[in-house]
Design a protein around this motif. Structure first.
Motif, PDB file in Angstrom:
ATOM      1  N   PRO A  61     -14.698 -22.001   4.051  1.00 26.30           N
ATOM      2  CA  PRO A  61     -16.027 -21.658   4.556  1.00 26.30           C
ATOM      3  C   PRO A  61     -16.480 -22.613   5.663  1.00 26.30           C
ATOM      4  N   SER A  94     -12.792 -19.739   8.078  1.00 27.38           N
ATOM      5  CA  SER A  94     -12.224 -18.402   7.834  1.00 27.38           C
ATOM      6  C   SER A  94     -10.709 -18.369   7.820  1.00 27.38           C
ATOM      7  N   THR A 148     -18.299 -14.202   4.322  1.00 30.27           N
ATOM      8  CA  THR A 148     -18.247 -14.733   2.960  1.00 30.27           C
ATOM      9  C   THR A 148     -18.408 -13.620   1.934  1.00 30.27           C
ATOM     10  N   THR A 178     -13.028 -18.900  -2.930  1.00 27.94           N
ATOM     11  CA  THR A 178     -12.686 -18.276  -1.659  1.00 27.94           C
ATOM     12  C   THR A 178     -11.228 -18.566  -1.302  1.00 27.94           C
ATOM     13  N   LEU A 210     -24.003 -23.078   2.279  1.00 24.46           N
ATOM     14  CA  LEU A 210     -24.399 -21.830   2.918  1.00 24.46           C
ATOM     15  C   LEU A 210     -25.910 -21.775   3.108  1.00 24.46           C
TER      16      LEU A 210
END
Lengths: 247, 247
Positions: free
Chosen positions: B95, B45, A230, B91, A141
């Motif tokens: 991502p 996503s 996120t 998550t 990220l």
DNA sequence: CGCACCATTGATATGGATCAATAACTGTGG
DNA sequence: CCACAGTTATTGATCCATATCAATGGTGCG
């Protein structure tokens, strides 16, 4: 065996859910280390076959180039670990340095002990995989953010992350505190301290009060414009209509 | 159970040294997927609880922002894995995206199978820890490089890394080939394609011939000035006197 | 109280992104 | 085998954001 209060380590992601025997084995072979403020705990390019779990204090991990520039990798609080990934890398020496930025105590666990504990306790292996995968995730990220976002957005995003983290821990709903010096945060975000300062100045004009290290929001949505998919999951508001992030 | 030539996976870091029963278990529950060039394999996503091992072809992993910019995370060859870290993250959606950049075959292994195999085979756990830790390591280096180095240095460093990798695999001593398009490499290095091109132009003036995707060095030391302590270990010359890196 | 360190604010210079045009490939179909 | 379209790479010109330099103000600590 080391005798420390259980709550000084048991909330850590490292120890969560692992066998009692693993805890005992680790504590049996670990030591507790104390460091004054600004002590170098790990030196880049030197061997350091240990994993550290922070019991109290704060630590930064960073790389320094030959020309003397330093890049902060992570800023760490109690219950977090460092050298967690390094002990699994192919390198024989550490690619990073670690330094206390406050008086600090850590639990120092030999690499060999971790390796052995892993082979007996697959929960521990899983914990470490999760920890390192999440580090890698943040690092991805960060690379992305540096390529695609302007300093103001990165600063806003940083504040929002810290705010959500603060809320999750049950903090007050509109104010929180930067946990590190501004120059360290600026460095971690990859901007000059001056630029960081100027970004904060812009945020002030958007209804975010900043006094030293204390941040006060005029509304709990003040930072929403910096949100992204996120973070959305970590936000209570994400279900509300006024949240723009939807996918 | 899938029937594929053993050498199409057995050199991978994932499978190295693990129990026969683990291999069987994995192959029993995996599928082989085929993709044309430029097929999106994983969509950012979205959920994608699988690990992929590339059997043939090439893949890029990347993130795209809402404004349409994309940041390449990794460029991948056969025997390498992707979604290896993602399946351990907190998550629930990926991502990153993954896309074939050539016609590609992968071995697609369900997350659940990996988790189960890990709990029985600690070598596999160790392999994955190493793989992900190394990804994290490169990612840290990349963040550092973006902060502290100019594009020319990053390009030089990239070429040197590829050169050493090429040598290690027994390639010829003075020429090798970029394995990906220049725009993809530029993106991964965090520079505009134009800047990448201009950096290569500078390198030409330093005795490095570049014809399309082929790189020819005038001497095996042509790229030494871009070396650093991290690469030094992978270099046969590092013991020689004319190697300036000594840390 | 005074000395470091940290933060802010202002002025400047520059490196690389961006825009624009051209050139070199790659593959496809006649 | 060549012509053409689409993609990828190079080269040139411009501009702006941010690093850098410089000075001042603030803060905490011994």
């Amino acid at each position: 065996m080391i005798n420390i209060r259980q709550n000084s380590y048991s909330n850590s992601q490292l120890m969560r859910g692992i066998q009692e025997s693993s805890v005992a084995y680790i504590l049996n072979h670990a030591t507790i280390e104390q460091f004054d403020k600004n002590t170098i705990i790990v030196q880049q390019s030197e061997k350091h076959p240990f994993l550290h779990l922070i019991l109290s204090g704060k630590v930064k991990t960073y790389r320094h180039s030959t020309e003397g520039k330093e890049t902060i990798i992570r800023l760490l609080k109690p219950q977090e670990t460092f050298m967690d990934a390094v002990i699994f890398m192919n390198t024989d020496t550490s690619p990073i340095s670690a330094q206390s930025i406050e008086p600090t105590k850590t639990l120092k666990i030999p690499q060999k002990i971790i390796h052995e504990a892993i082979s007996k306790d697959s929960i521990l292996a899983h914990n470490l995989l999760q920890i390192i995968a999440n580090h890698y995730g943040s690092s991805m990220l960060q690379v992305d953010a540096i390529h695609t976002q302007k300093p103001l957005d990165r600063v806003g995003f940083y504040l929002l992350s810290k705010y959500l983290e603060h809320i999750k821990l049950g903090g007050s709903s509109k104010s929180f505190s930067l946990q590190y010096t501004k120059q360290d945060i600026a460095n971690q975000l990859g901007v000059a301290p001056e630029t960081f300062s100027r970004s904060l100045a812009k945020l002030k004009q958007m209804g975010i009060e900043i006094q030293g290290t204390e941040i006060k929001l005029s509304s709990s949505e003040s930072l929403c414009q910096f949100c992204d998919p996120t973070l959305t999951k970590k936000c209570i508001k994400s279900s509300k209509d006024d949240c723009k992030i939807k996918e």
